[in-house]
Motif scaffolding. Structure first.
Motif, PDB file in Angstrom:
ATOM      1  N   VAL A 126     118.713 -18.028  38.734  1.00 19.09           N
ATOM      2  CA  VAL A 126     119.331 -19.345  38.860  1.00 19.09           C
ATOM      3  C   VAL A 126     118.536 -20.125  39.901  1.00 19.09           C
ATOM      4  O   VAL A 126     118.349 -19.657  41.030  1.00 19.09           O
ATOM      5  N   HIS A 127     118.055 -21.286  39.509  1.00 19.09           N
ATOM      6  CA  HIS A 127     117.350 -22.170  40.430  1.00 19.09           C
ATOM      7  C   HIS A 127     118.155 -23.453  40.618  1.00 19.09           C
ATOM      8  O   HIS A 127     119.018 -23.784  39.802  1.00 19.09           O
ATOM      9  N   GLY A 128     117.846 -24.145  41.687  1.00 26.14           N
ATOM     10  CA  GLY A 128     118.482 -25.430  41.930  1.00 26.14           C
ATOM     11  C   GLY A 128     117.433 -26.503  42.137  1.00 26.14           C
ATOM     12  O   GLY A 128     116.395 -26.260  42.749  1.00 26.14           O
ATOM     13  N   VAL A 129     117.695 -27.676  41.591  1.00 25.77           N
ATOM     14  CA  VAL A 129     116.873 -28.851  41.860  1.00 25.77           C
ATOM     15  C   VAL A 129     117.630 -29.700  42.870  1.00 25.77           C
ATOM     16  O   VAL A 129     118.768 -30.123  42.617  1.00 25.77           O
ATOM     17  N   VAL A 130     117.020 -29.913  44.036  1.00 30.20           N
ATOM     18  CA  VAL A 130     117.653 -30.691  45.103  1.00 30.20           C
ATOM     19  C   VAL A 130     117.388 -32.175  44.839  1.00 30.20           C
ATOM     20  O   VAL A 130     116.254 -32.635  44.919  1.00 30.20           O
ATOM     21  N   PHE A 131     118.451 -32.889  44.517  1.00 32.53           N
ATOM     22  CA  PHE A 131     118.346 -34.281  44.079  1.00 32.53           C
ATOM     23  C   PHE A 131     118.513 -35.215  45.261  1.00 32.53           C
ATOM     24  O   PHE A 131     119.476 -35.110  46.025  1.00 32.53           O
TER      25      PHE A 131
END
Length: 299
Positions: free
Chosen positions: A251-256
């Motif tokens: 699981v990855h996250g894109v920091v917006f």
């Protein structure tokens, strides 16, 4: 690296009751409340289409028929506008008809976001898919979903959208524990907590309403017991994926850090309308002049 399938399907949960906007939502779905002159749900569908996801499944409930009507043809209205020669409004009416291939399924009972996503399993099958929540409107100039699809295609697994919030506000969101990846806007998610107290939060990175999910999430959701609020939480299923990559990949996250308009709260909804109206070429100049005058007189 194994080639991951191209993502073409988007799921939009829209079965909520909209209780924070009563009495306006007594007979009108909250997703149909206008943001300037377009219902909030249309912004969300347009975002999916802009990211290349033209197969859209909407999870609805009772009293949500106006959602289907909005994305269908209205022959009587189109004929009336045609007779008047009002091509500009006719184009606006027809715009929503041809945005995407629309599908609908009823959730049946409000059992949480995880259950709503699970309702999409027969339509999605074994393909990765995106989930877009209608309360979060992402400015089209900041293509968050397209970036998330790109990250999924590179790393596999699932991708969630994250945003930095004030520590005092983290109890309103799902929260992620993360590690670095070498890319400034991408993090590796190692754990997730649903609406933690500030002292117990692993970070100030909050989950916002965009997900790109591996289909392995369906098997986990089927076994997930109701969690916080007595509902089946998508965060709980994603936590299991983050803790064991063998289940469905990492699981990855894109920091917006772009422009986001929260329409799920009455105050933020009004602020979103003001901001978007101010930026419109057709409305902005006159509206900004009036707004400056109003603020000056009232303050």
């Amino acid at each position: 690296m194994t080639q991951t399938p191209s993502i073409t399907k988007a799921v939009i949960p829209a079965a909520g009751l909209g209780t924070r906007f009563l009495p306006a939502t007594k007979a009108t779905p909250k997703e149909m409340l206008p943001v300037v002159d377009k219902p909030a749900i249309q912004y969300v569908v347009e975002e999916a289409v802009a990211a290349g996801l033209c197969d859209v499944l909407m999870i609805t409930g009772r009293n949500k028929r106006p959602l289907e009507d909005h994305f269908d043809r209205n022959y009587e209205l189109e004929e009336a506008l045609t007779r008047k020669g009002d091509d500009e409004r006719l184009a606006k009416v027809r715009e929503s008809n041809d945005l995407a291939t629309m599908h609908y399924v009823r959730q049946g009972a409000p059992r949480g976001l995880g259950h709503a996503v699970l309702c999409a399993a027969p339509h999605v099958g074994e393909q990765p898919f995106a989930v877009l929540l209608g309360d979060d409107l992402i400015d089209p100039r900041d293509p968050l979903l397209a970036r998330m699809v790109e990250v999924r295609e590179r790393f596999g697994g699932s991708v969630i959208a994250l945003m930095e919030v004030e520590p005092s506000q983290i109890h309103l969101y799902g929260c992620a524990a993360v590690g670095p990846t070498g890319e400034s806007d991408v993090v590796k998610v190692t754990d997730l907590v649903e609406k933690p107290e500030p002292a117990e939060a692993p970070s100030n990175l909050a989950i916002i309403g965009r997900y790109v999910l591996d289909p392995a999430v369906f098997a986990i959701l089927r076994e997930t017991e109701p969690g916080r609020g007595g509902e089946i939480q998508l965060t709980d299923a994603l936590q299991k994926l983050a803790q064991d990559e063998r289940v469905g990949g990492p699981v990855h996250g894109v920091v917006f850090k772009g422009r986001r308009y929260d329409t799920g709260d009455r105050g933020d909804y009004l602020r979103a309308i003001v901001r978007l109206a101010c930026e419109r070429d057709d409305l902005g100049p006159d509206f900004r002049t009036w707004l400056r005058s109003y603020v000056s007189e009232e303050m």
